[in-house]
Design a protein around this motif. Structure first.
Motif, PDB file in Angstrom:
ATOM      1  N   UNK A 131       0.812  -1.218   0.000  1.00 53.20           N
ATOM      2  CA  UNK A 131       0.000   0.000   0.000  1.00 53.20           C
ATOM      3  C   UNK A 131       0.849   1.273   0.000  1.00 53.20           C
ATOM      4  N   UNK A 132       2.179   1.114   0.052  1.00 55.56           N
ATOM      5  CA  UNK A 132       3.086   2.263   0.084  1.00 55.56           C
ATOM      6  C   UNK A 132       3.651   2.505  -1.312  1.00 55.56           C
ATOM      7  N   UNK A 198       8.967   6.265  10.788  1.00 60.60           N
ATOM      8  CA  UNK A 198       8.210   5.016  10.966  1.00 60.60           C
ATOM      9  C   UNK A 198       6.736   5.302  11.255  1.00 60.60           C
ATOM     10  N   UNK A 199       6.478   6.250  12.126  1.00 58.80           N
ATOM     11  CA  UNK A 199       5.085   6.546  12.511  1.00 58.80           C
ATOM     12  C   UNK A 199       4.295   7.108  11.341  1.00 58.80           C
ATOM     13  N   UNK A 200       4.959   7.884  10.494  1.00 55.20           N
ATOM     14  CA  UNK A 200       4.255   8.449   9.342  1.00 55.20           C
ATOM     15  C   UNK A 200       3.959   7.387   8.286  1.00 55.20           C
ATOM     16  N   UNK A 204      -0.563   2.607  12.000  1.00 52.61           N
ATOM     17  CA  UNK A 204      -1.249   1.587  12.807  1.00 52.61           C
ATOM     18  C   UNK A 204      -0.348   0.417  13.180  1.00 52.61           C
ATOM     19  N   UNK A 205       0.934   0.490  12.823  1.00 54.33           N
ATOM     20  CA  UNK A 205       1.887  -0.541  13.210  1.00 54.33           C
ATOM     21  C   UNK A 205       1.752  -1.849  12.462  1.00 54.33           C
ATOM     22  N   UNK A 206       1.135  -1.828  11.291  1.00 53.93           N
ATOM     23  CA  UNK A 206       0.897  -3.082  10.566  1.00 53.93           C
ATOM     24  C   UNK A 206       1.971  -3.409   9.530  1.00 53.93           C
ATOM     25  N   UNK A 207       2.740  -2.404   9.089  1.00 55.22           N
ATOM     26  CA  UNK A 207       3.705  -2.640   8.015  1.00 55.22           C
ATOM     27  C   UNK A 207       5.125  -2.909   8.518  1.00 55.22           C
ATOM     28  N   UNK A 208       5.543  -2.194   9.546  1.00 54.63           N
ATOM     29  CA  UNK A 208       6.919  -2.280  10.061  1.00 54.63           C
ATOM     30  C   UNK A 208       7.928  -2.161   8.919  1.00 54.63           C
ATOM     31  N   UNK A 209       7.942  -1.030   8.208  1.00 57.36           N
ATOM     32  CA  UNK A 209       8.773  -0.917   6.996  1.00 57.36           C
ATOM     33  C   UNK A 209      10.271  -0.810   7.249  1.00 57.36           C
ATOM     34  N   UNK A 210      10.662  -0.284   8.414  1.00 60.87           N
ATOM     35  CA  UNK A 210      12.081  -0.072   8.689  1.00 60.87           C
ATOM     36  C   UNK A 210      12.487  -0.894   9.905  1.00 60.87           C
ATOM     37  N   UNK A 218      20.068   0.181  10.036  1.00 63.89           N
ATOM     38  CA  UNK A 218      18.665   0.083   9.645  1.00 63.89           C
ATOM     39  C   UNK A 218      18.535  -0.600   8.280  1.00 63.89           C
ATOM     40  N   UNK A 219      17.354  -1.174   8.069  1.00 64.63           N
ATOM     41  CA  UNK A 219      17.087  -1.814   6.779  1.00 64.63           C
ATOM     42  C   UNK A 219      15.613  -1.649   6.426  1.00 64.63           C
ATOM     43  N   UNK A 220      15.359  -1.250   5.187  1.00 65.02           N
ATOM     44  CA  UNK A 220      13.992  -1.172   4.666  1.00 65.02           C
ATOM     45  C   UNK A 220      13.594  -2.579   4.252  1.00 65.02           C
ATOM     46  N   UNK A 221      12.492  -3.103   4.789  1.00 70.81           N
ATOM     47  CA  UNK A 221      12.191  -4.529   4.641  1.00 70.81           C
ATOM     48  C   UNK A 221      10.953  -4.838   3.803  1.00 70.81           C
ATOM     49  N   UNK A 222      10.219  -3.825   3.347  1.00 76.36           N
ATOM     50  CA  UNK A 222       9.048  -4.113   2.529  1.00 76.36           C
ATOM     51  C   UNK A 222       9.486  -4.585   1.141  1.00 76.36           C
ATOM     52  N   UNK A 223       8.694  -5.505   0.583  1.00 74.92           N
ATOM     53  CA  UNK A 223       8.999  -6.028  -0.750  1.00 74.92           C
ATOM     54  C   UNK A 223       7.875  -5.694  -1.712  1.00 74.92           C
TER      55      UNK A 223
END
Length: 223
Positions: A131-132, A198-200, A204-210, A218-223
């Motif tokens: 969704x990002x 992260x908050x932006x 709602x804490x569902x993605x945890x992108x970083x 740090x690592x960006x983890x979304x695929x």
């Protein structure tokens, strides 16, 4: 995106830096080849614009040394009108494109955008992670079709983490990318900004992108 402009003509260098920064780029500058090579080798840079006719170390030598060191970042060379031999030598040394002086700024901007797009290995200016969506051309981020209000600093941080998502980015590397070379850095400030980003991106804490890897970065983890 962070660019390095290596150009010995002070007026041209100042003008290009001003216009590039107005377009949202972070621009470092060097007036000779030695300083330019040092900055390109020691600091995280997304693209180099280098004039071939430089004092101390030629632009051609800068290109050759960067490629010999395994640097794969895009390089755009600036050449004098009519010197086709220099164009060929620059491309053979490893430059990705060239622009002949004098030129209009929009052409330089278009060449830079094309090289950066190619280096991101993206077929368009937009990358989507569920969704990002990140629009690199417009420097905008959307979450579930709604624009995310990021500061320029937050956007640069996200952009770098996304580009380097295949690996862990240390705090030192991220600081080098975000801050001027001679500016004092506070790791606590960086942590606060990462938390705010992260908050932006994930209210709602569902993605945890970083992801934070303690002691590593740090690592960006979304695929």
């Amino acid at each position: 995106m962070r660019l390095l402009l290596i150009e010995d003509e002070a007026a041209l260098r100042s003008s290009l830096k001003r216009q590039l920064e107005a377009d949202g780029y972070r621009v470092d500058e060097a007036a000779d080849g030695e300083d330019g090579l040092y900055q390109a080798s020691e600091y995280p840079v997304d693209l180099v614009v280098v004039d071939l006719g430089l004092p101390k170390l030629s632009g051609l030598s800068v290109v050759e040394k960067l490629r010999a060191d395994g640097r794969t970042l895009p390089i755009l060379i600036l050449t004098a009108r009519g010197s086709w031999q220099d164009k060929v030598k620059g491309l053979e040394a490893g430059a990705d494109d060239y622009l002949v002086k004098p030129f209009e700024y929009p052409e330089l901007a278009a060449r830079i955008k094309a090289l950066l797009r190619r280096s991101l290995k993206a077929s368009s200016d937009v990358m989507r992670f569920g969704t990002l969506a990140i629009d690199f051309s417009a420097q905008q981020v959307r979450l579930e079709q709604v624009a995310v209000d990021l500061t320029a600093f937050e956007y640069r941080m996200l952009e770098y983490l996304v580009r380097e998502r295949a690996r862990v980015v240390s705090k030192q590397e991220l600081s080098d990318y975000l801050y001027p070379h001679d500016e004092d850095r506070d790791s606590n400030v960086l942590e606060v900004l990462i938390g705010r980003l992260r908050r932006k991106l994930d209210p709602d804490g569902s993605l945890a992108p970083i992801e934070t890897l303690r002691g590593r970065g740090y690592r960006f983890v979304l695929a």
